[in-house]
Design a protein around this motif. Structure first.
Motif, PDB file in Angstrom:
ATOM      1  N   ILE A  84       0.829  -1.210   0.000  1.00 19.41           N
ATOM      2  CA  ILE A  84       0.000   0.000   0.000  1.00 19.41           C
ATOM      3  C   ILE A  84       0.866   1.264   0.000  1.00 19.41           C
ATOM      4  O   ILE A  84       0.393   2.343   0.366  1.00 19.41           O
ATOM      5  CB  ILE A  84      -0.974   0.013   1.196  1.00 19.41           C
ATOM      6  CG1 ILE A  84      -0.212  -0.048   2.534  1.00 19.41           C
ATOM      7  CG2 ILE A  84      -1.960  -1.132   1.093  1.00 19.41           C
ATOM      8  CD1 ILE A  84      -1.106   0.172   3.737  1.00 19.41           C
ATOM      9  N   GLY A  85       2.128   1.136  -0.388  1.00 16.67           N
ATOM     10  CA  GLY A  85       2.984   2.316  -0.505  1.00 16.67           C
ATOM     11  C   GLY A  85       4.067   2.468   0.527  1.00 16.67           C
ATOM     12  O   GLY A  85       4.699   3.512   0.615  1.00 16.67           O
ATOM     13  N   ARG A 115       8.127  12.248   3.935  1.00 15.96           N
ATOM     14  CA  ARG A 115       9.316  12.003   4.759  1.00 15.96           C
ATOM     15  C   ARG A 115      10.373  11.290   3.917  1.00 15.96           C
ATOM     16  O   ARG A 115      10.069  10.269   3.291  1.00 15.96           O
ATOM     17  CB  ARG A 115       8.942  11.164   5.978  1.00 15.96           C
ATOM     18  CG  ARG A 115       7.868  11.792   6.855  1.00 15.96           C
ATOM     19  CD  ARG A 115       7.308  10.798   7.852  1.00 15.96           C
ATOM     20  NE  ARG A 115       6.287  11.372   8.706  1.00 15.96           N
ATOM     21  CZ  ARG A 115       5.003  11.463   8.390  1.00 15.96           C
ATOM     22  NH1 ARG A 115       4.577  10.984   7.234  1.00 15.96           N
ATOM     23  NH2 ARG A 115       4.134  12.008   9.234  1.00 15.96           N
ATOM     24  N   LEU A 116      11.567  11.802   3.935  1.00 18.51           N
ATOM     25  CA  LEU A 116      12.683  11.226   3.183  1.00 18.51           C
ATOM     26  C   LEU A 116      13.723  10.723   4.173  1.00 18.51           C
ATOM     27  O   LEU A 116      14.287  11.502   4.944  1.00 18.51           O
ATOM     28  CB  LEU A 116      13.297  12.268   2.248  1.00 18.51           C
ATOM     29  CG  LEU A 116      14.525  11.828   1.447  1.00 18.51           C
ATOM     30  CD1 LEU A 116      14.135  10.752   0.432  1.00 18.51           C
ATOM     31  CD2 LEU A 116      15.153  13.019   0.730  1.00 18.51           C
ATOM     32  N   TYR A 117      13.956   9.399   4.185  1.00 18.14           N
ATOM     33  CA  TYR A 117      14.897   8.784   5.105  1.00 18.14           C
ATOM     34  C   TYR A 117      16.076   8.217   4.327  1.00 18.14           C
ATOM     35  O   TYR A 117      15.898   7.370   3.443  1.00 18.14           O
ATOM     36  CB  TYR A 117      14.236   7.640   5.889  1.00 18.14           C
ATOM     37  CG  TYR A 117      13.104   8.068   6.797  1.00 18.14           C
ATOM     38  CD1 TYR A 117      13.011   9.372   7.277  1.00 18.14           C
ATOM     39  CD2 TYR A 117      12.126   7.162   7.192  1.00 18.14           C
ATOM     40  CE1 TYR A 117      11.977   9.757   8.106  1.00 18.14           C
ATOM     41  CE2 TYR A 117      11.085   7.534   8.034  1.00 18.14           C
ATOM     42  CZ  TYR A 117      11.015   8.839   8.486  1.00 18.14           C
ATOM     43  OH  TYR A 117       9.987   9.213   9.325  1.00 18.14           O
ATOM     44  N   ILE A 127       8.330   8.250   2.328  1.00 12.48           N
ATOM     45  CA  ILE A 127       7.052   7.868   2.917  1.00 12.48           C
ATOM     46  C   ILE A 127       6.075   9.025   2.732  1.00 12.48           C
ATOM     47  O   ILE A 127       6.358  10.162   3.111  1.00 12.48           O
ATOM     48  CB  ILE A 127       7.201   7.535   4.411  1.00 12.48           C
ATOM     49  CG1 ILE A 127       8.106   6.310   4.585  1.00 12.48           C
ATOM     50  CG2 ILE A 127       5.840   7.281   5.051  1.00 12.48           C
ATOM     51  CD1 ILE A 127       8.380   5.951   6.033  1.00 12.48           C
ATOM     52  N   HIS A 128       4.925   8.720   2.133  1.00 10.45           N
ATOM     53  CA  HIS A 128       3.888   9.726   1.914  1.00 10.45           C
ATOM     54  C   HIS A 128       2.677   9.425   2.782  1.00 10.45           C
ATOM     55  O   HIS A 128       2.297   8.272   2.961  1.00 10.45           O
ATOM     56  CB  HIS A 128       3.438   9.733   0.444  1.00 10.45           C
ATOM     57  CG  HIS A 128       4.527  10.019  -0.536  1.00 10.45           C
ATOM     58  ND1 HIS A 128       5.042  11.283  -0.724  1.00 10.45           N
ATOM     59  CD2 HIS A 128       5.200   9.209  -1.387  1.00 10.45           C
ATOM     60  CE1 HIS A 128       5.982  11.242  -1.654  1.00 10.45           C
ATOM     61  NE2 HIS A 128       6.100   9.988  -2.067  1.00 10.45           N
ATOM     62  N   SER A 129       2.064  10.460   3.307  1.00 11.89           N
ATOM     63  CA  SER A 129       0.771  10.323   3.986  1.00 11.89           C
ATOM     64  C   SER A 129       0.034  11.646   3.871  1.00 11.89           C
ATOM     65  O   SER A 129       0.632  12.675   3.542  1.00 11.89           O
ATOM     66  CB  SER A 129       0.958   9.924   5.460  1.00 11.89           C
ATOM     67  OG  SER A 129       1.565  10.974   6.184  1.00 11.89           O
ATOM     68  N   ALA A 130      -1.257  11.605   4.129  1.00 16.16           N
ATOM     69  CA  ALA A 130      -2.074  12.821   4.066  1.00 16.16           C
ATOM     70  C   ALA A 130      -2.908  12.917   5.325  1.00 16.16           C
ATOM     71  O   ALA A 130      -3.552  11.947   5.733  1.00 16.16           O
ATOM     72  CB  ALA A 130      -2.973  12.802   2.838  1.00 16.16           C
ATOM     73  N   GLU A 140      -7.495  12.638  10.807  1.00 18.13           N
ATOM     74  CA  GLU A 140      -7.231  11.322  10.245  1.00 18.13           C
ATOM     75  C   GLU A 140      -5.947  11.369   9.441  1.00 18.13           C
ATOM     76  O   GLU A 140      -5.614  12.390   8.843  1.00 18.13           O
ATOM     77  CB  GLU A 140      -8.378  10.878   9.336  1.00 18.13           C
ATOM     78  CG  GLU A 140      -9.695  10.687  10.056  1.00 18.13           C
ATOM     79  CD  GLU A 140     -10.826  10.298   9.128  1.00 18.13           C
ATOM     80  OE1 GLU A 140     -11.863   9.839   9.626  1.00 18.13           O
ATOM     81  OE2 GLU A 140     -10.673  10.462   7.890  1.00 18.13           O
ATOM     82  N   GLU A 141      -5.231  10.248   9.430  1.00 21.63           N
ATOM     83  CA  GLU A 141      -4.041  10.129   8.591  1.00 21.63           C
ATOM     84  C   GLU A 141      -4.269   8.997   7.599  1.00 21.63           C
ATOM     85  O   GLU A 141      -4.532   7.860   7.984  1.00 21.63           O
ATOM     86  CB  GLU A 141      -2.789   9.855   9.421  1.00 21.63           C
ATOM     87  CG  GLU A 141      -1.535   9.796   8.567  1.00 21.63           C
ATOM     88  CD  GLU A 141      -0.284  10.266   9.280  1.00 21.63           C
ATOM     89  OE1 GLU A 141       0.736  10.448   8.613  1.00 21.63           O
ATOM     90  OE2 GLU A 141      -0.343  10.457  10.510  1.00 21.63           O
ATOM     91  N   HIS A 142      -4.173   9.326   6.316  1.00 22.10           N
ATOM     92  CA  HIS A 142      -4.372   8.361   5.242  1.00 22.10           C
ATOM     93  C   HIS A 142      -2.999   7.920   4.745  1.00 22.10           C
ATOM     94  O   HIS A 142      -2.175   8.753   4.347  1.00 22.10           O
ATOM     95  CB  HIS A 142      -5.187   8.992   4.120  1.00 22.10           C
ATOM     96  CG  HIS A 142      -6.538   9.467   4.574  1.00 22.10           C
ATOM     97  ND1 HIS A 142      -7.690   8.728   4.368  1.00 22.10           N
ATOM     98  CD2 HIS A 142      -6.925  10.579   5.257  1.00 22.10           C
ATOM     99  CE1 HIS A 142      -8.726   9.375   4.887  1.00 22.10           C
ATOM    100  NE2 HIS A 142      -8.291  10.500   5.433  1.00 22.10           N
ATOM    101  N   ILE A 143      -2.769   6.598   4.760  1.00 19.37           N
ATOM    102  CA  ILE A 143      -1.417   6.094   4.510  1.00 19.37           C
ATOM    103  C   ILE A 143      -1.277   5.346   3.202  1.00 19.37           C
ATOM    104  O   ILE A 143      -0.175   4.907   2.858  1.00 19.37           O
ATOM    105  CB  ILE A 143      -0.956   5.195   5.675  1.00 19.37           C
ATOM    106  CG1 ILE A 143      -1.933   4.017   5.856  1.00 19.37           C
ATOM    107  CG2 ILE A 143      -0.833   6.003   6.962  1.00 19.37           C
ATOM    108  CD1 ILE A 143      -1.512   3.040   6.941  1.00 19.37           C
TER     109      ILE A 143
END
Length: 223
Positions: A84-85, A115-117, A127-130, A140-143
């Motif tokens: 899922i990403g 986020r860039l690790y 890592i992307h989230s909204a 809410e956090e959509h992952i």
């Protein structure tokens, strides 16, 4: 000529002043916790979560991930989440450079978090989230893949804490609340003030039976 030049200079300064005013008018995080608790937070934290990120504005933070610890079950969960990403760190590591960018999410009216690790070997993980200001808890956090979690927010001393209240899956207007026994456990994110524009970021995922799956600690500063 001098009066005309002074007028042009004044005109060019007005938009900048407006931008500074607009940048501190987002009350959506403040409204998630009692006013007294918000006012007790350090000024750096309040300003960081009050930026109006409209249009093409981006808030950037740079720093390092001090450690990422994954149990065996946590590592397996992170690999499964690649479907899922990859919203979770996929490997444990020591110190590594990191950066975070926050911008407006025009689709939901919330915010996009990227986020860039860095890694010792291979490509960095992105890592992307909204975040959307909706749902029973107000946040809410959509992952990815339709999955997300409702977050409860609280303030404690010098920290703002985001804790999962429940997880869900939604698509095409349909929403399903995921039973606790199917969830990965409790997710807690702590944003702790360190002074001078610096803060600590801690991410923990703890399963009621399997214990701690993920523990990540990072140090960041306003870029």
């Amino acid at each position: 000529m001098m009066r005309g030049a002074a007028k042009r200079k004044s005109d060019t300064q007005k938009p900048a002043a407006c931008e500074r005013d607009d940048a501190l008018t987002d009350d959506r995080f403040r409204l998630l916790i009692p006013r007294a608790a918000w006012d007790a937070l350090p000024e750096d934290v309040r300003l960081r979560f009050s930026k109006r990120l409209s249009g093409t504005a981006v808030a950037a933070y740079r720093g390092e991930i001090v450690w990422t610890r994954l149990s065996r079950a946590g590592w397996l969960l992170a690999q499964l989440c690649r479907l899922i990403g990859a919203p979770l760190p996929t490997g444990g590591s020591g110190p590594a450079p990191a950066a975070v960018a926050v911008s407006e999410d025009r689709k939901s009216g919330g915010q996009c978090w990227t986020r860039l690790y860095g890694r010792a070997r291979g490509r960095p993980q992105v890592i992307h989230s909204a975040k959307s200001f909706a749902g029973p808890t107000g946040l809410e956090e959509h992952i990815g893949g339709g999955f997300g979690m409702a977050l409860a927010v609280r303030a404690e001393a010098d920290a703002l804490i985001f804790a999962s209240e429940h997880y869900f899956w939604q698509a095409a207007g349909f929403r399903l609340r995921i039973p606790r026994w199917l969830s990965p456990g409790a997710t807690t994110v702590t944003h702790q003030h360190l002074g001078s524009g610096r803060f600590a970021f801690d991410l923990k995922v703890t399963h009621p039976l399997l214990g701690e799956l993920l523990n990540q600690h990072g140090l960041f500063r306003d870029a």
